[in-house]
Motif scaffolding. Sequence first.
Motif, PDB file in Angstrom:
ATOM      1  N   ALA A 120      61.766  77.120  76.857  1.00  0.00           N
ATOM      2  CA  ALA A 120      61.065  75.887  76.465  1.00  0.00           C
ATOM      3  C   ALA A 120      59.589  76.159  76.238  1.00  0.00           C
ATOM      4  O   ALA A 120      58.982  75.630  75.293  1.00  0.00           O
ATOM      5  N   SER A 121      58.994  76.972  77.092  1.00  0.00           N
ATOM      6  CA  SER A 121      57.585  77.318  76.923  1.00  0.00           C
ATOM      7  C   SER A 121      57.360  78.059  75.609  1.00  0.00           C
ATOM      8  O   SER A 121      56.406  77.779  74.869  1.00  0.00           O
ATOM      9  N   HIS A 138      57.678  75.586  72.685  1.00  0.00           N
ATOM     10  CA  HIS A 138      56.460  74.792  72.491  1.00  0.00           C
ATOM     11  C   HIS A 138      55.403  75.593  71.744  1.00  0.00           C
ATOM     12  O   HIS A 138      54.745  75.069  70.835  1.00  0.00           O
ATOM     13  N   SER A 160      60.101  71.262  69.757  1.00  0.00           N
ATOM     14  CA  SER A 160      60.265  70.423  70.945  1.00  0.00           C
ATOM     15  C   SER A 160      61.747  70.276  71.265  1.00  0.00           C
ATOM     16  O   SER A 160      62.617  70.470  70.412  1.00  0.00           O
ATOM     17  N   THR A 178      57.870  70.665  76.384  1.00  0.00           N
ATOM     18  CA  THR A 178      57.742  70.750  74.925  1.00  0.00           C
ATOM     19  C   THR A 178      57.290  69.448  74.282  1.00  0.00           C
ATOM     20  O   THR A 178      57.140  69.380  73.061  1.00  0.00           O
ATOM     21  N   ARG A 206      53.715  68.193  66.848  1.00  0.00           N
ATOM     22  CA  ARG A 206      53.092  69.212  67.669  1.00  0.00           C
ATOM     23  C   ARG A 206      51.798  68.710  68.291  1.00  0.00           C
ATOM     24  O   ARG A 206      50.786  69.415  68.372  1.00  0.00           O
ATOM     25  N   PRO A 219      51.828  69.020  76.337  1.00  0.00           N
ATOM     26  CA  PRO A 219      52.610  68.731  75.129  1.00  0.00           C
ATOM     27  C   PRO A 219      52.941  67.239  75.011  1.00  0.00           C
ATOM     28  O   PRO A 219      53.415  66.623  75.964  1.00  0.00           O
TER      29      PRO A 219
END
Length: 493
Positions: free
Chosen positions: A238-239, A242, A247, A269, A300, A334
């Motif tokens: 997930a990191s 992002h 997402s 995200t 984003r 995020p």
Amino acid sequence: MDCPLDFYRVLGVSPNAGDDEIKNAYRLAARRFHPDVNKAPGAVALFRDINAAYETLSNPLKRGQYDQTIMQQLQRAPALQLQAYLSRSYIPRQSGDQLLYAFIKIRPLLEMSMSSSAPLNLALVIDRSKSMAGRRLQNVKAAARRIVDSCSREDILSVVAFSDRAEVVVPAQHVIEPLQINSLISTIRADGATAIFAGLQLAMAQLERNRDTKYVNHIILITDGRTYGDEQECLALASRAHSRGVSISGMGIGEDWHDSFLDELAGATGGASAYISRPEMVDRFLQERVRSLATAYAERATLVVAPTQEVTLDDVIRVSPEPMPLPVIPQPIPLGAIDGLALTSVMAQFRLDVGDAPSGSFYIGRVDVQGEVLGASAHCERVSHDLVVEVAEEAHDEDEPPPELVDALSKLAMYRLQDRAREAIKRGDVEEATRQLEFLATRLFELGENTLGEAALQEARNVAQTSAFSDEGSKTLRYGTRKLMLSTGDNDG
């Protein structure tokens, strides 16, 4: 994408400011946000911009070049509006921590909001483990087919199914042959265990084939179980997602999945997580999520909440359009997409001690939002707002916060009550947990939320008897109290 910075705004000076004014503004900003004196993650993120602004504006040659190039980009009409309202305008001078809330509203400017849609680059990740057999998987496949039918030819869709292994059911493609795609979705069968990382990894690979800033790049995970042994791998993915502008949203069906994990996965995200208590609700939840992606105005997006050194940021919660807690560390936080049709709003909670502060203006910190505006006028937009409160000798009776902030705090209090009950159970204080749940039930009945109130009362009885939340009660209260925040009024305060 890095947004062009208005260095004059970063330092709080006008474009006509002289060298001494720029130097003094930098010294003030450094006293507030320099990493040597302020360790808050948001302050560290913000000081990088402050330092860059000073390095440019204090150098005549660099400043001249900046004024001729970057400043021209900043002359375009603003695309985003950022407003922030404080729960109190005045803080009485007294020792000890006092709470202060900031209600932050981010919205597209109306004259631009209808022209900034973008196609989807969407991956559906479907749990096909044995526990999904029957109505659960049938409803998920039916909902996925409806998503296919609603996509345009410009949209890109991929479908991944996973159990203890993962497979690409529909390779990433433009939705030109919906019947063929739907036929492939119909072949998914339930069997095996649950290994979410394998599904996410394949979905990410499918998105990467077409990943571009012109798309809304998103993964939707649908599962009914806990993944074993690979949660940290999922969070690391997930990191990375992002950082790549992707997402992730998660939907949990039934009671056996790990809600805290799904929250953390989506929150990392800027996505959203949802609780689907009955299989027949899958279609509505999936349609709503995809619809919100289709009306994205900016993608984003990130948020920085940078308190000054005398202030502590406790937490940040997104109130709308999908309520959920956001990670305070690391920053920027995020936010994912900023909807073109719905308000994006966030609540931040601060603690401050103004016992030694003089009367007058007290600087809380800065809120900074940036996002990539989509559509024909695609560009990166950045807006900021400084938070300031007045320190007074005593409280002001006429200090009334905006009604929408009061409403949001009232709804947020419900979520906090179930959260406090959860924390009390972790400490082994069953009596306190029961008391918090009973109080929550009372507040919910007062609001007319009778079904949720009954659930809180039932869970209070359950906790008193078993010293633990039930899986169903935990998810019903966590996600039910969050949903209450969606009814917060949308006005200009």
